[in-house]
Design an enzyme around this catalytic site. Structure first.
Site, PDB file in Angstrom:
ATOM      1  N   TYR A   1      -0.831  -7.966  -8.978  1.00 46.54           N
ATOM      2  CA  TYR A   1      -1.773  -7.093  -8.281  1.00 46.54           C
ATOM      3  C   TYR A   1      -2.999  -6.993  -9.187  1.00 46.54           C
ATOM      4  CZ  TYR A   1      -3.787  -2.843  -6.249  1.00 46.54           C
ATOM      5  OH  TYR A   1      -4.641  -1.921  -5.686  1.00 46.54           O
TER       6      TYR A   1
ATOM      7  N   ASN B   1      -7.326  -9.655  -5.056  1.00 47.46           N
ATOM      8  CA  ASN B   1      -8.510  -8.793  -4.943  1.00 47.46           C
ATOM      9  C   ASN B   1      -9.830  -9.553  -5.029  1.00 47.46           C
ATOM     10  OD1 ASN B   1      -8.484  -6.044  -4.221  1.00 47.46           O
ATOM     11  ND2 ASN B   1      -7.292  -5.533  -6.048  1.00 47.46           N
TER      12      ASN B   1
ATOM     13  N   ASP C   1       0.829  -1.217   0.000  1.00 50.92           N
ATOM     14  CA  ASP C   1       0.000   0.000   0.000  1.00 50.92           C
ATOM     15  C   ASP C   1       0.859   1.262   0.000  1.00 50.92           C
ATOM     16  OD1 ASP C   1      -2.359   1.521   0.053  1.00 50.92           O
ATOM     17  OD2 ASP C   1      -2.342   1.647   2.231  1.00 50.92           O
TER      18      ASP C   1
ATOM     19  N   ASP D   1      -1.864  -9.931  -4.338  1.00 50.37           N
ATOM     20  CA  ASP D   1      -3.192  -9.455  -3.967  1.00 50.37           C
ATOM     21  C   ASP D   1      -4.104  -9.745  -5.155  1.00 50.37           C
ATOM     22  OD1 ASP D   1      -5.502  -8.098  -3.367  1.00 50.37           O
ATOM     23  OD2 ASP D   1      -4.564  -6.134  -3.112  1.00 50.37           O
TER      24      ASP D   1
ATOM     25  N   ASP E   1      -5.067 -12.126  -0.331  1.00 51.20           N
ATOM     26  CA  ASP E   1      -3.697 -12.404  -0.772  1.00 51.20           C
ATOM     27  C   ASP E   1      -3.475 -13.917  -0.736  1.00 51.20           C
ATOM     28  OD1 ASP E   1      -2.313  -9.471  -0.626  1.00 51.20           O
ATOM     29  OD2 ASP E   1      -3.829  -9.728   0.944  1.00 51.20           O
TER      30      ASP E   1
ATOM     31  N   GLU F   1       1.161  -3.123  -5.133  1.00 52.59           N
ATOM     32  CA  GLU F   1       0.693  -1.759  -4.862  1.00 52.59           C
ATOM     33  C   GLU F   1       1.842  -0.902  -4.350  1.00 52.59           C
ATOM     34  OE1 GLU F   1      -3.434   0.406  -3.439  1.00 52.59           O
ATOM     35  OE2 GLU F   1      -3.058  -1.620  -2.713  1.00 52.59           O
TER      36      GLU F   1
ATOM     37  N   ASP G   1      -2.188  -1.915   5.047  1.00 54.55           N
ATOM     38  CA  ASP G   1      -3.523  -2.417   5.360  1.00 54.55           C
ATOM     39  C   ASP G   1      -3.657  -3.899   4.995  1.00 54.55           C
ATOM     40  OD1 ASP G   1      -3.441  -1.878   2.643  1.00 54.55           O
ATOM     41  OD2 ASP G   1      -5.250  -0.640   2.605  1.00 54.55           O
ATOM     42  N   HIS G   2      -2.620  -4.470   4.391  1.00 55.07           N
ATOM     43  CA  HIS G   2      -2.506  -5.908   4.181  1.00 55.07           C
ATOM     44  C   HIS G   2      -1.383  -6.420   5.076  1.00 55.07           C
ATOM     45  CE1 HIS G   2      -4.714  -6.376   0.197  1.00 55.07           C
ATOM     46  NE2 HIS G   2      -4.631  -5.064   0.325  1.00 55.07           N
TER      47      HIS G   2
END
Length: 310
Positions: free
Chosen positions: A164, A205, A63, A203, A275, A89, A300-301
């Protein structure tokens, strides 16, 4: 992962209070439930077929690479000491990469993919202790590759792909694009798999099943848990690939890798498992462990780690 579902996460958890002041007086205050946390068990270093793990891979959506470095993310990486570190990211142009990471002697072979059009958007990286045989960027389709979302490294016995995956976005404005991505990305992975088996990490998503997020009922129309995105992941599995964490921990609830920064979601463990390490079937006999390092802070991950015998 950025999404417009933050409020829904809390609302679905019963955290929004719409009662009037008078109602509050007449009703007894309900004690908040203690959060159910996931305790990452001790690492297993031996595969089902008795081989010792000889490859340790770590993936982390940071992030924003520069902020993550300032938050001492690299201290954790040095302690974890994976053979390959994959980041998503990164949000950082190559010319702006922090010296703390570009000069890391532990990882002499470093590879970066960034968005061509939007600086500070998307981006992935792969840092390797040993040099891969070959490294490629993207999946061979310009509409996807301009966003800097995929790096593939070829090693002697497998491919490592870090990705990602595009977010369907607030209001699902990119859901149609995401559906196209899922089809094209699966075709790319399937072509690779014909050459040698692969590990996909990153990630992705999507929370695949209801067990993979805290509040499934409140998020069925939100990015990351739409039927379309979940079906895209199901198609990946149907093509012969395996979610390594679910292979080893099929019934483990409350194991998440992403928590919104809002509403103390992380301390309450109101999260999502976005993830993954996904493996070709040929690599499954060497799978030793798939870890969720949920104590590691800085994004935040949280990071995830794979132990495998290859």
């Amino acid at each position: 992962m950025k999404r417009g579902k933050k409020a829904e996460e809390a609302a679905a958890d019963g955290e929004n209070d719409t009662g009037s002041a008078s109602a509050k007086k007449t009703k007894k205050t309900k004690e908040p439930e203690a959060p159910v946390l996931y305790d990452d068990p001790p690492d297993k270093k031996t595969s089902k077929d008795g081989r010792e793990a000889n490859m340790k891979l770590t993936s982390w959506n940071v992030d924003g690479l520069r902020a993550w470095v300032k938050k001492k993310g690299l201290d954790w990486v040095r302690e974890e000491a994976p053979d390959v570190l994959c980041l998503q990211e990164t949000k950082c142009a190559e010319k702006a990469l922090p010296a703390e990471i570009t000069s890391m002697p532990e990882y002499p072979h470093k590879y970066w993919a960034v968005s061509d059009e939007k600086e500070g958007y998307s981006g992935v990286a792969m840092l390797c202790k040993t040099e891969p045989l070959k490294v490629t960027y993207g999946i061979g389709k310009e509409e996807h590759d301009k966003e800097g979302r995929v790096i593939t490294a070829e090693f002697p016995s497998f491919f490592l792909v870090t990705a990602y995956v595009p977010n369907a976005s607030r209001g699902l404005v990119r859901l149609d694009y995401r559906k196209t991505w899922d089809i094209d990305f699966l075709a790319y992975l399937s072509d690779l798999d014909k050459q040698k088996p692969l590990v996909l990490c990153g990630d992705l998503n999507v929370a695949h099943q209801e067990i993979d997020l805290k509040n499934p009922k409140g998020n069925k129309k939100n990015a990351g848990f739409t039927p379309e995105e979940r079906e895209g992941f199901s198609q990946l599995l149907a093509a012969g690939f395996t979610d390594s964490f679910r292979e080893l921990y099929p019934d483990q609830a409350n194991a998440y890798t992403f928590w919104t920064y809002m509403m103390n979601a992380r301390s309450k463990n109101v999260g999502w498992r976005l993830d993954y390490f996904v493996l070709s079937s040929a690599l499954l006999p060497g799978l030793c462990d798939s870890k969720i390092r949920n104590k590691a802070m800085g994004s935040d991950h949280c990071p995830i780690t794979l132990h495998i015998a290859v």
